[in-house]
Design a protein around this motif. Structure first.
Motif, mmCIF file in Angstrom:
data_model
loop_
_atom_site.group_PDB
_atom_site.id
_atom_site.type_symbol
_atom_site.label_atom_id
_atom_site.label_comp_id
_atom_site.label_asym_id
_atom_site.label_seq_id
_atom_site.Cartn_x
_atom_site.Cartn_y
_atom_site.Cartn_z
ATOM 1 N N GLN A 41 15.241 -22.483 32.568
ATOM 2 C CA GLN A 41 15.089 -23.934 32.604
ATOM 3 C C GLN A 41 16.365 -24.664 32.200
ATOM 4 O O GLN A 41 16.440 -25.892 32.324
ATOM 5 N N GLY A 42 17.357 -23.915 31.749
ATOM 6 C CA GLY A 42 18.606 -24.527 31.320
ATOM 7 C C GLY A 42 19.421 -25.052 32.494
ATOM 8 O O GLY A 42 19.315 -24.553 33.621
ATOM 9 N N VAL A 43 20.220 -26.078 32.245
ATOM 10 C CA VAL A 43 21.089 -26.634 33.281
ATOM 11 C C VAL A 43 22.133 -25.586 33.637
ATOM 12 O O VAL A 43 22.856 -25.081 32.770
ATOM 13 N N GLY A 129 31.002 -17.602 38.511
ATOM 14 C CA GLY A 129 30.613 -18.516 39.578
ATOM 15 C C GLY A 129 29.656 -19.570 39.066
ATOM 16 O O GLY A 129 29.772 -20.058 37.950
ATOM 17 N N GLY A 130 28.681 -19.916 39.893
ATOM 18 C CA GLY A 130 27.693 -20.899 39.504
ATOM 19 C C GLY A 130 28.211 -22.321 39.594
ATOM 20 O O GLY A 130 29.399 -22.554 39.869
ATOM 21 N N ARG A 294 19.072 -26.011 37.874
ATOM 22 C CA ARG A 294 18.758 -25.180 36.722
ATOM 23 C C ARG A 294 19.027 -23.724 37.083
ATOM 24 O O ARG A 294 19.096 -23.363 38.259
ATOM 25 N N VAL A 295 19.152 -22.895 36.081
ATOM 26 C CA VAL A 295 19.388 -21.472 36.330
ATOM 27 C C VAL A 295 18.292 -20.903 37.226
ATOM 28 O O VAL A 295 18.538 -20.108 38.131
ATOM 29 N N GLY A 296 17.055 -21.341 36.985
ATOM 30 C CA GLY A 296 15.933 -20.842 37.778
ATOM 31 C C GLY A 296 15.952 -21.283 39.232
ATOM 32 O O GLY A 296 15.216 -20.732 40.058
ATOM 33 N N ALA A 303 20.356 -14.976 36.894
ATOM 34 C CA ALA A 303 19.950 -14.851 35.490
ATOM 35 C C ALA A 303 20.507 -13.553 34.912
ATOM 36 O O ALA A 303 20.953 -13.506 33.763
ATOM 37 N N GLY A 304 20.506 -12.503 35.725
ATOM 38 C CA GLY A 304 21.091 -11.228 35.294
ATOM 39 C C GLY A 304 22.590 -11.318 35.135
ATOM 40 O O GLY A 304 23.157 -10.707 34.227
#
Length: 309
Positions: A41-43, A129-130, A294-296, A303-304
Motif C-alpha cells: 500500500q506504500g507509495v 527502477g520503479g 502504489r507498490v501493489g 515487491a520482491g
C-alpha cells in the motif's frame, strides 16, 4: 490410482514453483522474506527512491516502461573513456546490463564525431527502477536513457560541475525547427543509437526529426525509430526493447511502418498552426488528479525486488 494422480499433481506443482522461483529469490537462490502487506500500500516512488543499491537478483525488467521495476541492475560508471554520468546526486545511472552496454558503445561512436569526445549521460533508472521521486513517468524498468545534446568535450568534470552544468537546447519556434546548436554530429549520434538492434525507439522534438528526414541521403530504415515527442530538445531519449528471452517485460507497440517523416511534419505543422482547441463540455466531470502508484499497482515481482538484499 487416485493416490498416484495426486502424487503426480504435487510433483508438477513443485516443478512449476521451482521454475518460477527466480523472480522471488535472491541471486544465490535463497527465498525472499515475506512482503509486509503495508508495503504493497506504500507509495511506490518513495519505496523505490529510497533504495541506494540494486537488488541481489538476476537482471530482469518487470512490467512496462511507465509501470514496473528492475531487478539486478548494474551501475554505469560515473566516468569512462568516452562518457560521464551527470547529476550523480539523483543516483539514476543504473540500468539493465543491455542498456549499460548500449550506452557505452554509443559513447565510442559519438567520440568519432567532430567536436565530441563522447557523451554526457542523463537519467537512466534508479537502482531498482520503479517510479521516480521527481521527473519521468517512464525509465522504470532499466531500459531508458537520456543523452544530453551538449557535446561532451570535457570528460574530467568534477561531481560538483556535473550538478551545475546544463545541456543546450537545439530547438527554435517551440520545436518546429532546429536552431544553430544543432549539427550534423547530432544527426550521426542519434542515427548510431537508432541503428543498434536493441533500440526500440528514440524520442526527440519534432523539428529534429524533420531535419533528419531532410538530411539523410542513405538508408532511411533507422528513421522509423525516431519518434517526435514533446520536449526532448535538451536531450534525446533512448528506449530499448525488452531483452531477448525476458519474462514479465511488456513491450511498447511497434511504431507504424515507414520512415515516420510525414508524421513528424504533421507535428511541426500543428506547432506552427495549432488546430482550434475543442471546447470543454460544461457537463463533463472535472478531471481527477492522477493517483500515485502504489507498490501493489506494479507487477507482483516488484515487491520482491524491494525486499531483496
Amino acid at each position: 490410482m487416485r493416490r498416484l494422480n495426486r502424487s503426480l499433481a504435487l510433483i508438477a506443482s513443485l516443478v512449476l514453483c521451482a521454475c518460477a522461483g527466480g523472480a522471488d529469490t535472491n541471486i544465490d537462490g535463497t527465498p525472499l522474506p515475506d512482503v509486509d502487506p503495508a508495503t504493497l500500500q506504500g507509495v511506490a516512488k518513495g519505496a523505490f527512491g529510497a533504495k541506494r543499491r540494486a537488488s541481489a537478483q538476476e537482471a530482469a525488467a518487470y512490467g512496462s516502461y511507465a509501470k514496473g521495476c528492475a531487478a539486478g541492475s548494474i551501475q554505469l560508471a560515473e566516468t569512462g573513456p568516452t562518457w560521464q554520468a551527470m547529476r550523480l546526486s539523483r543516483n539514476r545511472n543504473w540500468g539493465h546490463p543491455e542498456l549499460v552496454d548500449m550506452v557505452k558503445k554509443l559513447s565510442v561512436k559519438a567520440a568519432q564525431q567532430p567536436g565530441w569526445n563522447g557523451i554526457y549521460v542523463g537519467d537512466m533508472s534508479q537502482p531498482r527502477g520503479g517510479p521516480m521521486l521527481t521527473g519521468h513517468r517512464s525509465h522504470q524498468i532499466g531500459l531508458d536513457a537520456d543523452i544530453w545534446m551538449l557535446p561532451a568535450r570535457n570528460l574530467t568534470l568534477s561531481v560538483a560541475e556535473r550538478e551545475s552544468i546544463s545541456s543546450i537546447s537545439t530547438r527554435r519556434s517551440a520545436g518546429a525547427f532546429v536552431n544553430s546548436n544543432w549539427t550534423r554530429a547530432h544527426h550521426e549520434v542519434i542515427k548510431a543509437a537508432a541503428q543498434d538492434k536493441r533500440t526500440a525507439r528514440i524520442f526527440v522534438f519534432p523539428g529534429a526529426k524533420v531535419q533528419m528526414c531532410k538530411d539523410e541521403k542513405g538508408d532511411r530504415a533507422w528513421l522509423n525509430k525516431i519518434r517526435p515527442w514533446y520536449g526532448h530538445h535538451y536531450h534525446f531519449h533512448i528506449r530499448l526493447s525488452c531483452p531477448k528471452g525476458a519474462r514479465g517485460c511488456i513491450e511498447q507497440a511497434a511504431p507504424p511502418p515507414g520512415d515516420g517523416c510525414a508524421d513528424a511534419q504533421e507535428w511541426v505543422n500543428n506547432i506552427l498552426n495549432p488546430p482550434p482547441a475543442k471546447p470543454r463540455d460544461p457537463n463533463a466531470p472535472a478531471p481527477q488528479p492522477r493517483r500515485e502508484l502504489r507498490v501493489g499497482d506494479l507487477p507482483q515481482q516488484c515487491a520482491g525486488v524491494l525486499a531483496s538484499r
